[in-house]
Motif scaffolding. Sequence first.
Motif, PDB file in Angstrom:
ATOM      1  N   LYS A 108       0.843  -1.207   0.000  1.00  0.00           N
ATOM      2  CA  LYS A 108       0.000   0.000   0.000  1.00  0.00           C
ATOM      3  C   LYS A 108       0.875   1.254   0.000  1.00  0.00           C
ATOM      4  N   ALA A 109       1.939   1.234   0.800  1.00  0.00           N
ATOM      5  CA  ALA A 109       2.832   2.402   0.862  1.00  0.00           C
ATOM      6  C   ALA A 109       3.470   2.652  -0.506  1.00  0.00           C
ATOM      7  N   LEU A 110       3.914   1.591  -1.163  1.00  0.00           N
ATOM      8  CA  LEU A 110       4.495   1.745  -2.502  1.00  0.00           C
ATOM      9  C   LEU A 110       3.465   2.323  -3.472  1.00  0.00           C
ATOM     10  N   ASP A 111       2.232   1.823  -3.379  1.00  0.00           N
ATOM     11  CA  ASP A 111       1.183   2.297  -4.286  1.00  0.00           C
ATOM     12  C   ASP A 111       0.933   3.785  -4.076  1.00  0.00           C
ATOM     13  N   VAL A 112       0.923   4.216  -2.822  1.00  0.00           N
ATOM     14  CA  VAL A 112       0.715   5.648  -2.531  1.00  0.00           C
ATOM     15  C   VAL A 112       1.913   6.456  -3.027  1.00  0.00           C
ATOM     16  N   LEU A 113       3.122   5.928  -2.829  1.00  0.00           N
ATOM     17  CA  LEU A 113       4.317   6.642  -3.323  1.00  0.00           C
ATOM     18  C   LEU A 113       4.252   6.797  -4.841  1.00  0.00           C
ATOM     19  N   PHE A 114       3.777   5.774  -5.539  1.00  0.00           N
ATOM     20  CA  PHE A 114       3.672   5.891  -7.005  1.00  0.00           C
ATOM     21  C   PHE A 114       2.650   6.965  -7.365  1.00  0.00           C
ATOM     22  N   ILE A 115       1.541   7.038  -6.614  1.00  0.00           N
ATOM     23  CA  ILE A 115       0.546   8.093  -6.862  1.00  0.00           C
ATOM     24  C   ILE A 115       1.200   9.470  -6.711  1.00  0.00           C
ATOM     25  N   LEU A 116       1.975   9.627  -5.638  1.00  0.00           N
ATOM     26  CA  LEU A 116       2.568  10.933  -5.332  1.00  0.00           C
ATOM     27  C   LEU A 116       3.610  11.351  -6.355  1.00  0.00           C
ATOM     28  N   HIS A 117       4.177  10.360  -7.068  1.00  0.00           N
ATOM     29  CA  HIS A 117       5.224  10.670  -8.048  1.00  0.00           C
ATOM     30  C   HIS A 117       4.703  10.701  -9.478  1.00  0.00           C
ATOM     31  N   ALA A 118       3.385  10.512  -9.650  1.00  0.00           N
ATOM     32  CA  ALA A 118       2.849  10.189 -10.987  1.00  0.00           C
ATOM     33  C   ALA A 118       2.975  11.303 -12.014  1.00  0.00           C
ATOM     34  N   ASP A 119       2.863  12.540 -11.615  1.00  0.00           N
ATOM     35  CA  ASP A 119       3.074  13.634 -12.564  1.00  0.00           C
ATOM     36  C   ASP A 119       3.401  14.911 -11.800  1.00  0.00           C
ATOM     37  N   HIS A 120       4.005  15.862 -12.509  1.00  0.00           N
ATOM     38  CA  HIS A 120       4.353  17.116 -11.827  1.00  0.00           C
ATOM     39  C   HIS A 120       4.568  18.227 -12.821  1.00  0.00           C
ATOM     40  N   GLU A 121       3.656  18.393 -13.728  1.00  0.00           N
ATOM     41  CA  GLU A 121       3.657  19.357 -14.833  1.00  0.00           C
ATOM     42  C   GLU A 121       4.986  19.364 -15.579  1.00  0.00           C
ATOM     43  N   GLN A 122       5.577  20.494 -15.891  1.00  0.00           N
ATOM     44  CA  GLN A 122       6.666  20.543 -16.871  1.00  0.00           C
ATOM     45  C   GLN A 122       8.033  20.472 -16.203  1.00  0.00           C
ATOM     46  N   ASN A 123       8.234  19.475 -15.324  1.00  0.00           N
ATOM     47  CA  ASN A 123       9.548  19.278 -14.700  1.00  0.00           C
ATOM     48  C   ASN A 123      10.570  18.853 -15.740  1.00  0.00           C
ATOM     49  N   CYS A 124      11.830  18.739 -15.294  1.00  0.00           N
ATOM     50  CA  CYS A 124      12.935  18.481 -16.233  1.00  0.00           C
ATOM     51  C   CYS A 124      12.706  17.216 -17.056  1.00  0.00           C
ATOM     52  N   SER A 125      12.309  16.131 -16.422  1.00  0.00           N
ATOM     53  CA  SER A 125      12.165  14.861 -17.167  1.00  0.00           C
ATOM     54  C   SER A 125      10.935  14.894 -18.070  1.00  0.00           C
ATOM     55  N   THR A 126       9.873  15.533 -17.640  1.00  0.00           N
ATOM     56  CA  THR A 126       8.691  15.638 -18.497  1.00  0.00           C
ATOM     57  C   THR A 126       8.981  16.542 -19.690  1.00  0.00           C
ATOM     58  N   SER A 127       9.722  17.612 -19.469  1.00  0.00           N
ATOM     59  CA  SER A 127      10.104  18.482 -20.588  1.00  0.00           C
ATOM     60  C   SER A 127      10.973  17.714 -21.584  1.00  0.00           C
ATOM     61  N   SER A 128      11.801  16.812 -21.062  1.00  0.00           N
ATOM     62  CA  SER A 128      12.629  15.983 -21.947  1.00  0.00           C
ATOM     63  C   SER A 128      11.751  15.023 -22.746  1.00  0.00           C
ATOM     64  N   MET A 129      10.753  14.444 -22.087  1.00  0.00           N
ATOM     65  CA  MET A 129       9.795  13.544 -22.761  1.00  0.00           C
ATOM     66  C   MET A 129       9.099  14.274 -23.879  1.00  0.00           C
ATOM     67  N   ARG A 130       8.645  15.490 -23.590  1.00  0.00           N
ATOM     68  CA  ARG A 130       7.928  16.281 -24.596  1.00  0.00           C
ATOM     69  C   ARG A 130       8.865  16.687 -25.744  1.00  0.00           C
ATOM     70  N   ALA A 131      10.088  17.085 -25.398  1.00  0.00           N
ATOM     71  CA  ALA A 131      11.012  17.551 -26.448  1.00  0.00           C
ATOM     72  C   ALA A 131      11.365  16.407 -27.397  1.00  0.00           C
ATOM     73  N   VAL A 132      11.725  15.245 -26.825  1.00  0.00           N
ATOM     74  CA  VAL A 132      12.090  14.101 -27.676  1.00  0.00           C
ATOM     75  C   VAL A 132      10.861  13.628 -28.454  1.00  0.00           C
ATOM     76  N   GLY A 133       9.703  13.601 -27.774  1.00  0.00           N
ATOM     77  CA  GLY A 133       8.479  13.174 -28.464  1.00  0.00           C
ATOM     78  C   GLY A 133       8.073  14.128 -29.560  1.00  0.00           C
ATOM     79  N   SER A 134       8.477  15.386 -29.450  1.00  0.00           N
ATOM     80  CA  SER A 134       8.049  16.389 -30.444  1.00  0.00           C
ATOM     81  C   SER A 134       8.702  16.151 -31.798  1.00  0.00           C
ATOM     82  N   SER A 135       9.796  15.358 -31.809  1.00  0.00           N
ATOM     83  CA  SER A 135      10.396  15.031 -33.112  1.00  0.00           C
ATOM     84  C   SER A 135       9.706  13.807 -33.712  1.00  0.00           C
TER      85      SER A 135
END
Length: 428
Positions: free
Chosen positions: A221-248
């Motif tokens: 249960k604790a792991l499941d909650v931790l995954f929820i808490l980490h699931a997204d965070h708008e345009q952070n560094c790794s998400t911006s990288s996902m968007r930039a690479v995906g944009s090609s």
Amino acid sequence: MAKNTLTITDNRNGATYEVPIQNDTVRAMDLRQIKEHSDDFGMMSYDPAFKNTASTTSRITLIDGARGVLQYRGYSIEELAAKSSFLEVAHLLISGELPNTDELGEFQHQITHHTMVHENIREFIDAFRYDAHPMGILVSTVAALSTFYPDAKEVSDPASRRLQMHRLIAKMPTLAAYAYRHRRGLPYIYPDNDLSYAGNLLNMLFKMTEVRYEPNPTVAKALDVLFILHADHEQNCSTSSMRAVGSSRADPFSATAAACAALYGPLHGGANEAVVRMLAEIGSVSNIPSYLERVKQGEVRLMGFGHRVYKNYDPRAKVIKSLAYDVFSELGQNPLIDIAVELEGKALDDPYFAERKLYPNVDFYSGLIYQSMNLPMDIFPVLFAIGRTPGWLAQWEEMLTDAEQKIARPRQVYVGKRDRSYVPIDQR
Ligand code: SDX
């Protein structure tokens, strides 16, 4: 009536320009009309590290940094952590809505039945040195998955996008567990489809000779909650990288590998590992004042503190801190928690941190929970990646379906030398 525009006066030549204000922003392209001479390129905005630049509109995650608010598709992180599950949140992030019973059942079925990886991936992981950092293995194996699913290149096909999303969400725990087992010299454990998402990860990590692994429900249960808490965070560094690479229009496996690589950094997803190392280095409550002095001298950073957006307490850190005590009641207290709590208290009372609005972030307490689960520190960022995968994928698809988006290609201000003549080596 007040006009929703900015009037800009160019004091170099007295020209004035009126630009519209939208969502409390001005379009950078509206600055291009500002020219000192008619044949100039036109003005750009200059924003190193994009500290004040909105790269997109989005409907996925809202962060109110001043108030310490985080919402996924309009639902508060506190309520989702208390009432939802990780796969339900993954569905919410990707589709925009909480699933009904049938939709959740179908989503869970899809994820459960995509957890296996090709045996070549197992052999690929076997080829790494025994002490290879799990994040290095994860970045490599996620990219390698793109070679097994050439259909993933069909990024314009909604059905293909969904299938790759199911594959990635399902396979990240398998890759994480394989990397851990490789490190320990243990045989790989195949997924158990009768277990929950988090329970199956624990199974693949920790099953030994028992006929069937029974995950500890509190830990799962604790792991499941931790995954929820980490699931997204708008345009952070790794998400911006996902968007930039995906944009090609690269496939989502390659884009996710890039996001994993960005997350690996100690200033981003690597911070949870760095926090535990920092607390171990401090060693005792009595050493906290001297360590904080080193931080204030700029010698070291207070890892797990500070945030580009939150200028208040990271709401995730609050949930994780109380979750930690639930896990410790089951697995035994992590001795570093006392140093962490005292360190937080001393820092929050210190003007240096208050002036800079430095508060605990998501990484400050999460590592202590993972450590109490007997997980090695270098797998902590891998666990962060598992949680963040649905967010990366939701943001990737939003980018692909946003008519305003094109291939990401920022400009620059060139300040280097120009028009130099080549000098033969014997004259240099
Ligand atoms: C994550 O973006 C996201 O949303 C990320 C994340 C997510 O969910 O995706 O929330 C996950 O990455 C959380 C952050 C994990 N990283 C750490 O805990 C590493 C330690 N934190 C810092 O390195 C820093 O706070 C950052 C990287 C998180 C934010 O850096 P910023 O916004 O660029 O801030 P900055 O470096 O410009 O610092 C502003 C001032 C500076 O002081 P001055 O130069 O003005 O004197 O604050 C100081 C910094 O020196 N400062 C710190 C500090 N963080 C900032 N001083 C000591 N310790 C710190 N942790």
